[in-house]
Design a protein around this motif. Structure first.
Motif, PDB file in Angstrom:
ATOM      1  N   LEU A   1     -24.745 -31.021  60.329  1.00 33.37           N
ATOM      2  CA  LEU A   1     -25.528 -31.979  60.653  1.00 33.37           C
ATOM      3  C   LEU A   1     -25.289 -33.231  59.536  1.00 33.37           C
ATOM      4  O   LEU A   1     -26.052 -34.316  59.612  1.00 33.37           O
TER       5      LEU A   1
ATOM      6  N   MET B   1     -33.916 -31.636  52.247  1.00 32.41           N
ATOM      7  CA  MET B   1     -34.759 -30.778  52.749  1.00 32.41           C
ATOM      8  C   MET B   1     -36.103 -30.659  51.798  1.00 32.41           C
ATOM      9  O   MET B   1     -35.978 -29.927  50.878  1.00 32.41           O
TER      10      MET B   1
ATOM     11  N   GLN C   1     -33.262 -27.585  65.280  1.00 35.28           N
ATOM     12  CA  GLN C   1     -31.859 -28.327  65.694  1.00 35.28           C
ATOM     13  C   GLN C   1     -30.640 -27.567  65.732  1.00 35.28           C
ATOM     14  O   GLN C   1     -29.816 -27.449  66.742  1.00 35.28           O
TER      15      GLN C   1
ATOM     16  N   LEU D   1     -26.082 -27.529  57.133  1.00 35.71           N
ATOM     17  CA  LEU D   1     -26.038 -28.642  56.538  1.00 35.71           C
ATOM     18  C   LEU D   1     -24.777 -29.665  56.819  1.00 35.71           C
ATOM     19  O   LEU D   1     -24.795 -30.527  57.179  1.00 35.71           O
TER      20      LEU D   1
ATOM     21  N   ILE E   1     -34.825 -28.874  60.712  1.00 30.17           N
ATOM     22  CA  ILE E   1     -33.285 -28.586  60.676  1.00 30.17           C
ATOM     23  C   ILE E   1     -33.045 -27.149  61.299  1.00 30.17           C
ATOM     24  O   ILE E   1     -32.113 -27.141  62.133  1.00 30.17           O
TER      25      ILE E   1
ATOM     26  N   LEU F   1     -25.991 -33.322  56.372  1.00 32.10           N
ATOM     27  CA  LEU F   1     -27.186 -33.336  55.430  1.00 32.10           C
ATOM     28  C   LEU F   1     -26.790 -32.849  54.145  1.00 32.10           C
ATOM     29  O   LEU F   1     -25.688 -32.019  53.794  1.00 32.10           O
TER      30      LEU F   1
END
Length: 92
Positions: A30, A37, A49, A27, A46, A32
């Motif tokens: 990225l 989610m 990635q 997280l 995710i 995020l």
């Protein structure tokens, strides 16, 4: 490297640490948040990635290493005492 996996897997704290050691570096890299989610499909994307990115994989491995390694013992193994446990030790 001798680790008492049987006892560690019985400890719910281990599982919580493992989950955060895997998810949080992903997280963070990225950019995020947990709220991003919102579905299993989003989580799957995710994770895909993350697997494709070596920087994320190294971050996850280092994070997991931090919860597996016991800093109170020399080397990489659990102590002889910890290897003899049948369940997580409770405080007296």
């Amino acid at each position: 490297m001798k680790i008492n996996w049987k006892v560690r897997t019985k400890n719910p704290v281990f599982w919580a640490q493992l989950a955060t050691a895997i998810v949080l570096p992903i997280l963070a890299y990225l950019g995020l948040q947990w709220s991003d989610m919102t579905s299993w499909a989003a989580l799957g994307e995710i994770l895909v990635q993350a697997v494709k990115n070596p920087v994320i994989l190294v971050s996850v491995v280092v994070s997991v290493w931090g919860i597996v390694n016991d800093p109170t013992t020399a080397g990489l193994s659990d102590s002889k005492k910890a290897m003899g446990y049948q369940s997580p030790k409770k405080e007296d």
